[in-house]
Design a protein around this motif. Structure first.
Motif, PDB file in Angstrom:
ATOM      1  N   ARG A  54       0.827  -1.210   0.000  1.00 35.12           N
ATOM      2  CA  ARG A  54       0.000   0.000   0.000  1.00 35.12           C
ATOM      3  C   ARG A  54       0.863   1.263   0.000  1.00 35.12           C
ATOM      4  N   LYS A  55       2.083   1.139  -0.530  1.00 33.22           N
ATOM      5  CA  LYS A  55       2.970   2.297  -0.551  1.00 33.22           C
ATOM      6  C   LYS A  55       2.328   3.499  -1.234  1.00 33.22           C
ATOM      7  N   ARG A  56       1.756   3.249  -2.435  1.00 35.82           N
ATOM      8  CA  ARG A  56       1.174   4.358  -3.189  1.00 35.82           C
ATOM      9  C   ARG A  56       0.043   5.004  -2.409  1.00 35.82           C
ATOM     10  N   GLU A  57      -0.803   4.177  -1.830  1.00 36.64           N
ATOM     11  CA  GLU A  57      -1.933   4.701  -1.052  1.00 36.64           C
ATOM     12  C   GLU A  57      -1.449   5.549   0.118  1.00 36.64           C
ATOM     13  N   ILE A  58      -0.434   5.045   0.839  1.00 39.58           N
ATOM     14  CA  ILE A  58       0.097   5.788   1.988  1.00 39.58           C
ATOM     15  C   ILE A  58       0.739   7.086   1.521  1.00 39.58           C
ATOM     16  N   GLY A  59       1.450   7.030   0.354  1.00 41.84           N
ATOM     17  CA  GLY A  59       2.040   8.255  -0.191  1.00 41.84           C
ATOM     18  C   GLY A  59       0.981   9.282  -0.522  1.00 41.84           C
ATOM     19  N   MET A  60      -0.148   8.832  -1.088  1.00 46.64           N
ATOM     20  CA  MET A  60      -1.245   9.754  -1.418  1.00 46.64           C
ATOM     21  C   MET A  60      -1.843  10.358  -0.156  1.00 46.64           C
ATOM     22  N   LEU A  61      -2.002   9.552   0.882  1.00 50.25           N
ATOM     23  CA  LEU A  61      -2.528  10.070   2.148  1.00 50.25           C
ATOM     24  C   LEU A  61      -1.611  11.136   2.733  1.00 50.25           C
ATOM     25  N   ARG A  62      -0.298  10.885   2.631  1.00 51.39           N
ATOM     26  CA  ARG A  62       0.661  11.871   3.117  1.00 51.39           C
ATOM     27  C   ARG A  62       0.587  13.143   2.276  1.00 51.39           C
ATOM     28  N   ALA A  63       0.383  12.962   0.958  1.00 50.13           N
ATOM     29  CA  ALA A  63       0.369  14.113   0.062  1.00 50.13           C
ATOM     30  C   ALA A  63      -0.834  15.019   0.310  1.00 50.13           C
ATOM     31  N   ILE A  64      -1.975  14.429   0.713  1.00 50.30           N
ATOM     32  CA  ILE A  64      -3.172  15.244   0.920  1.00 50.30           C
ATOM     33  C   ILE A  64      -3.306  15.727   2.364  1.00 50.30           C
ATOM     34  N   GLY A  65      -2.256  15.489   3.176  1.00 51.87           N
ATOM     35  CA  GLY A  65      -2.246  16.147   4.488  1.00 51.87           C
ATOM     36  C   GLY A  65      -2.218  15.267   5.718  1.00 51.87           C
ATOM     37  N   LEU A  66      -2.259  13.939   5.583  1.00 51.25           N
ATOM     38  CA  LEU A  66      -2.204  13.083   6.770  1.00 51.25           C
ATOM     39  C   LEU A  66      -0.750  13.000   7.240  1.00 51.25           C
ATOM     40  N   ASP A  67      -0.494  13.435   8.454  1.00 49.09           N
ATOM     41  CA  ASP A  67       0.894  13.494   8.933  1.00 49.09           C
ATOM     42  C   ASP A  67       1.397  12.113   9.351  1.00 49.09           C
ATOM     43  N   ARG A  68       2.689  12.061   9.723  1.00 47.26           N
ATOM     44  CA  ARG A  68       3.302  10.788  10.102  1.00 47.26           C
ATOM     45  C   ARG A  68       2.585  10.160  11.295  1.00 47.26           C
ATOM     46  N   ARG A  69       2.200  10.997  12.267  1.00 51.17           N
ATOM     47  CA  ARG A  69       1.509  10.476  13.440  1.00 51.17           C
ATOM     48  C   ARG A  69       0.179   9.833  13.050  1.00 51.17           C
ATOM     49  N   GLY A  70      -0.524  10.435  12.093  1.00 54.45           N
ATOM     50  CA  GLY A  70      -1.787   9.877  11.627  1.00 54.45           C
ATOM     51  C   GLY A  70      -1.601   8.531  10.948  1.00 54.45           C
ATOM     52  N   ILE A  71      -0.488   8.409  10.151  1.00 50.49           N
ATOM     53  CA  ILE A  71      -0.193   7.132   9.490  1.00 50.49           C
ATOM     54  C   ILE A  71       0.066   6.044  10.536  1.00 50.49           C
ATOM     55  N   LYS A  72       0.877   6.376  11.539  1.00 50.26           N
ATOM     56  CA  LYS A  72       1.167   5.412  12.611  1.00 50.26           C
ATOM     57  C   LYS A  72      -0.118   4.990  13.309  1.00 50.26           C
ATOM     58  N   ARG A  73      -0.967   5.978  13.611  1.00 46.29           N
ATOM     59  CA  ARG A  73      -2.212   5.664  14.328  1.00 46.29           C
ATOM     60  C   ARG A  73      -3.107   4.766  13.490  1.00 46.29           C
ATOM     61  N   MET A  74      -3.156   5.019  12.182  1.00 48.39           N
ATOM     62  CA  MET A  74      -3.987   4.204  11.281  1.00 48.39           C
ATOM     63  C   MET A  74      -3.528   2.738  11.289  1.00 48.39           C
ATOM     64  N   VAL A  75      -2.213   2.511  11.159  1.00 51.53           N
ATOM     65  CA  VAL A  75      -1.696   1.139  11.122  1.00 51.53           C
ATOM     66  C   VAL A  75      -1.897   0.456  12.481  1.00 51.53           C
ATOM     67  N   ARG A  76      -1.652   1.202  13.549  1.00 53.11           N
ATOM     68  CA  ARG A  76      -1.819   0.591  14.885  1.00 53.11           C
ATOM     69  C   ARG A  76      -3.268   0.218  15.144  1.00 53.11           C
ATOM     70  N   LEU A  77      -4.189   1.103  14.792  1.00 49.47           N
ATOM     71  CA  LEU A  77      -5.606   0.800  15.022  1.00 49.47           C
ATOM     72  C   LEU A  77      -6.068  -0.372  14.170  1.00 49.47           C
ATOM     73  N   GLU A  78      -5.576  -0.443  12.947  1.00 54.12           N
ATOM     74  CA  GLU A  78      -5.919  -1.597  12.090  1.00 54.12           C
ATOM     75  C   GLU A  78      -5.477  -2.893  12.759  1.00 54.12           C
ATOM     76  N   SER A  79      -4.276  -2.895  13.323  1.00 53.10           N
ATOM     77  CA  SER A  79      -3.759  -4.092  14.003  1.00 53.10           C
ATOM     78  C   SER A  79      -4.584  -4.442  15.229  1.00 53.10           C
ATOM     79  N   VAL A  80      -4.932  -3.426  16.022  1.00 56.52           N
ATOM     80  CA  VAL A  80      -5.722  -3.665  17.237  1.00 56.52           C
ATOM     81  C   VAL A  80      -7.094  -4.234  16.873  1.00 56.52           C
ATOM     82  N   VAL A  81      -7.712  -3.669  15.817  1.00 61.59           N
ATOM     83  CA  VAL A  81      -9.046  -4.139  15.406  1.00 61.59           C
ATOM     84  C   VAL A  81      -8.991  -5.600  14.966  1.00 61.59           C
ATOM     85  N   ILE A  82      -7.983  -5.958  14.165  1.00 60.32           N
ATOM     86  CA  ILE A  82      -7.867  -7.346  13.696  1.00 60.32           C
ATOM     87  C   ILE A  82      -7.628  -8.282  14.881  1.00 60.32           C
TER      88      ILE A  82
END
Length: 851
Positions: A750-778
């Motif tokens: 999902r490199k491209r997707e994550i790059g697009m999210l970063r490009a439209i304003g999601l900061d590094r902390r938001g990316i970390k939170r997204m991956v961590r929450l996905e893991s917790v939910v699973i």
């Protein structure tokens, strides 16, 4: 194609690392189990073989030390015995070099605080038999001299060290009767495995040992050593002819004894090996989901590469074989490493056991060829078989897919077929569980076991279907707490249901087993707790560690200062209306002050009128009610007796309660199991000490309160659960590796997707939170399914135990189950640390142009 496959292994070694680690851990568990059990078994066999190095034939009197004969009456003394005359006659046989009369039985030694040293089952008392030099070669003296009178003893060096005793000290010993003080005259050594593995040895002169343990002039066994040139079978035949007439004697050769000991050790280590291998198989089963998930994702990421291979002429079988060759290379490498790691773990386990239990036998490490073959074959097979389905999917990639990019999602048709099959299997499994539980007897355990296994398989198949609605439930909460990263995490978790299901399945297995064990443990603990709390009014329950009391001790306890009411509890079995039932004998006058069962009809005072009380289960089986007459058959008497009351079944009380005076009329040889005591001022340290004093501060006597009884049982349950949790820990570790692996590979694709999210304003902390929450939910998704299935399975098992444990009911420890869910969430959070960090570090421009 094979070169391509091997290059792919090397090219993707970072992505395959976690999968290899999962295989390594599973095979290491198998290897360590086999190495440890083989090494321990060989060490024990070598150690116990020493027990019979000086024995050619052993004669054992099976009735020696028995208080009662075969029908329970005190007629054991009428049988023939092994005496000095028997020893002399055997020693005079042409093939016998020497014969030794042995006295053996239980003698416990108290430490200076009055507590028993060591365990009851390993406390041995025997006789010291000096030769012409005044020494016994079986027990070499290292200090002092041999015991020579009724108040003199020798003990082994380890026991002396544990108790802090020296030659000349006065020590307290106890057999099945009152305790006594004796002078320590000597300290010995021995190679007897029972003693070297932590037991205690107390030696007396032969006459004193016979008086304490048997009867004067009697031996419990005779060991015979053959002369050079005489075979053991020939000596056995001569010894058998020289024995007194009687069917209570058993003769065996030294080789037979050694063979039996070897078989017993093998059976014990095989049982331990089987238990450990079960948990190793569970760990490998968890690994299957990780391996299959990894190869599925690798195939998806290499869609264009595989399609190009097809376009340039590679056949479907070649593509399938290339993926399987990757799995084979990975399996061989990880299994070899796991084998070596397992050998190291097995050696460590052996050293740990020897360090924590100094008496346990040890020896050189045993690495059998079977261990090597089994470990490698299992590891490679599990890996290759796990990759079969991804390999077949890879072969179906059309050449035209080389012109497109991205993952090829599963077709809606394949998911529908999978969901239908999974639903049918799940419903069938749950149906079997319910059917087995409905029997409320042991006959239902087989369908329950098969049903749980089938339901678990079905749930694994249908997990993709369950993932969307279950994870959707937490969607609003995630959005509210974490905003955009929370919304994205929920969508990512349900985007690929198969991947989510495979990742969660590993945790589902672990939590199903852990939850089932926990609910079973809580239910049994609750049953015992209710039985003790509701039925026992006595302040103390006095028993002995050896399992029985003498009438003299019971009388002494009743006369102790501070005792208001005391009653011995006698146990017996007898036939009521032709069916055998257990009997609980107690003094009628003190029954209602010491025991309080829940009466359903009639009155407990009926005992004073010579009537009996029965529990509701027996009343139902035998169709009894208050006023019913029952035909009773004891060893010494037959007749009828009236039912005076029916009480609710209780684990602390037998099926029938009878007054001791009436029980004695029917059976004079009952088993005195314990004494119930109620104090004038209730339970107190003073009353406890008074009871101990009345028994002569006997180290074998145990004075237990209701809380002591609960704690003692809880300790057993807690130990068993902790051991199971520890063994299941490996499966949980592998499940964590699976979550890490899935997230890491998911971030990569999902490199491209994550790059697009970063490009439209999601900061590094938001990316970390997204991956961590996905893991917790699973992780929580897998845990919730596991907790639900484990609870259901425990309920069904409890129902099958109803016939033997009628008061058992299912208790759900909500606090512990919530803790398991919280720990699963933490597992998910921990597993996401590295993938989340990697995702946040991705370069925006590089990620966007990733193809």
């Amino acid at each position: 194609m094979y070169r391509t496959a091997l290059r792919n292994v090397l090219a993707h070694k970072g992505r395959l690392l976690m999968t290899a680690l999962a295989i390594l851990l599973g095979t290491a568990f198998v290897s360590a189990t086999l190495v440890f059990s083989d090494t321990l078994g060989e060490a024990m066999k070598n150690s116990y073989a020493k027990s019979y190095t000086d024995v050619s034939v052993l004669v054992t009197d099976n009735s020696a030390g028995m208080r009662f004969g075969p029908r329970g009456r005190d007629d054991a003394g009428k049988s023939e015995k092994l005496t000095d005359a028997t020893v002399r006659e055997i020693a005079a046989l042409p093939g016998a070099d020497r014969a030794r009369g042995v006295v053996s039985g239980f003698i416990g030694v108290a430490d200076k605080k009055g507590n028993l040293i060591g365990e009851v089952w390993s406390a041995l008392g025997s006789n010291y038999v000096p030769d012409a030099t005044g020494k016994d070669s079986r027990y070499p003296l290292v200090d002092g001299h041999a015991p020579a009178g009724p108040k003199e003893v020798a003990i082994d060096r380890a026991t002396a060290d544990k108790g802090g005793y020296h030659v000349g000290d006065t020590i307290r010993i106890a057999s099945n009767g009152p305790a006594m003080d004796a002078k320590l005259t000597g300290i010995v050594t021995t190679d007897d495995p029972q003693i070297t593995s932590g037991g205690t040895l107390t030696l007396m002169d032969t006459a004193s040992a016979q008086k304490l343990l048997l009867t004067p002039g009697q031996y419990s066994s005779i060991s015979v050593l053959a002369k050079s040139g005489t075979s053991e079978p020939a000596l056995l035949a001569d010894v058998t002819k020289a024995l007194p007439k009687g069917d209570n004697f058993h003769t065996e050769t030294g080789q037979q004894l050694t063979d039996e000991q070897t078989k017993a050790i093998a059976a014990g280590t095989d049982g331990m090996k089987t238990m450990l291998l079960v948990f190793a198989i569970i760990s490998l089963f968890v690994s299957i989901f990780i391996i299959a998930n990894t190869f599925t994702m690798l195939v998806a990421q290499r869609t264009k590469e595989l399609a190009l291979l097809r376009a340039v002429g590679a056949s479907r079988s070649q593509v399938t074989k290339s993926v399987l060759v990757e799995a084979l290379a990975l399996g061989i490498g990880a299994s070899v490493t796991g084998l070596l790691a397992g050998v190291g773990i097995g050696a460590g386990m052996q050293s740990l056991i020897h360090a924590t239990s100094a008496g346990m036998p040890t020896g050189p490490l045993v690495i059998a060829p079977t261990t090597v073959v089994v470990t490698l074959v299992v590891g490679v097979l599990v890996t290759v078989l796990s990759a079969v389905i991804p390999a077949v999917r890879a072969s179906r990639i059309a050449p035209v897919a080389a012109m497109s990019s991205g993952d090829q999602p599963a077709t809606q048709k394949s998911l529908v077929v999978r969901n239908v099959i999974g639903s049918v299997i799940t419903v069938g499994g749950l149906g079997l569980v319910v059917m087995g539980a409905a029997t409320k007897s042991s006959s239902g355990r087989v369908p329950v076991g098969f049903g749980v296994a089938l339901a678990m398989i079905g749930i694994f198949v249908v997990l993709p279907l369950l993932s969307r609605p279950v994870i959707a439930l937490v969607g609003p909460l995630m959005a509210k707490l974490a905003g955009t990263p929370g919304k994205l995490a929920r969508r990512n978790a349900v985007r690929n249901p198969r991947r989510t299901a495979a990742t969660a399945a590993a945790l589902t297995i672990g939590l199903t087993l852990v939850t089932g064990l926990t609910v079973l443990g809580a239910s049994i603990t609750d049953m015992v707790d209710k039985a003790v709390t509701s039925s026992m009014k006595a302040d103390y329950d006095i028993t002995t560690a050896t399992g029985g009391l003498t009438p003299e001790l019971a009388t002494a306890i009743g006369k102790a200062p501070g005792v208001a009411v005391a009653s011995p509890v006698n146990k017996a079995y007898s036939e009521f209306n032709g069916h055998s039932h257990s009997v609980f004998g107690i003094d009628a006058a003190g029954f209602e002050q010491l025991v309080q069962p829940k009466m359903l009809s009639g009155s407990a005072s009926a005992l004073k009128q010579g009537q009996i009380l029965v529990d509701d289960s027996m009343a139902k089986k035998e169709n009894l009610a208050v006023g019913s007459t029952v035909k009773v058959s004891f060893p010494e008497h037959e007749g009828t007796i009236t039912v005076g009351g029916v009480y609710e079944g209780n684990a602390m009380i037998s099926e029938v309660v009878m007054a001791n005076t009436d029980l004695a009329k029917h059976d004079s040889a009952t088993y005195l199991s314990d004494v119930l005591v109620k104090g004038t001022d209730g339970a107190s340290p003073a009353l406890k000490q008074s009871i101990k004093d009345a028994t002569g501060n006997n180290p074998v006597v145990q004075v237990k309160t209701k809380q002591d009884m609960r704690d003692e049982f809880n300790k057993i349950i807690t130990f068993a659960l902790n051991m199971m949790y520890g063994l299941l820990g490996m499966a949980v570790v592998i499940a964590v590796i699976g979550v890490i692996n899935t997230l890491a590979m998911s971030v990569f694709e999902r490199k491209r997707e994550i790059g697009m999210l970063r490009a439209i304003g999601l900061d590094r902390r938001g990316i970390k939170r997204m991956v961590r929450l996905e893991s917790v939910v699973i992780s929580l998704f897998g845990a919730v399914i596991g907790v639900a299935l484990g609870t259901f399975a425990a309920w069904a098992v409890n129902r099958t135990l109803t016939s033997s444990l009628p008061t058992l009911s299912t208790v759900i420890p909500y606090g512990q189950l919530l803790l398991f869910l919280a720990l699963a969430g933490l597992v998910g959070l921990f597993a996401a640390l590295w993938p989340a960090r990697q995702a946040s570090k991705l370069d925006i421009l590089t990620s966007i142009k990733t193809d």
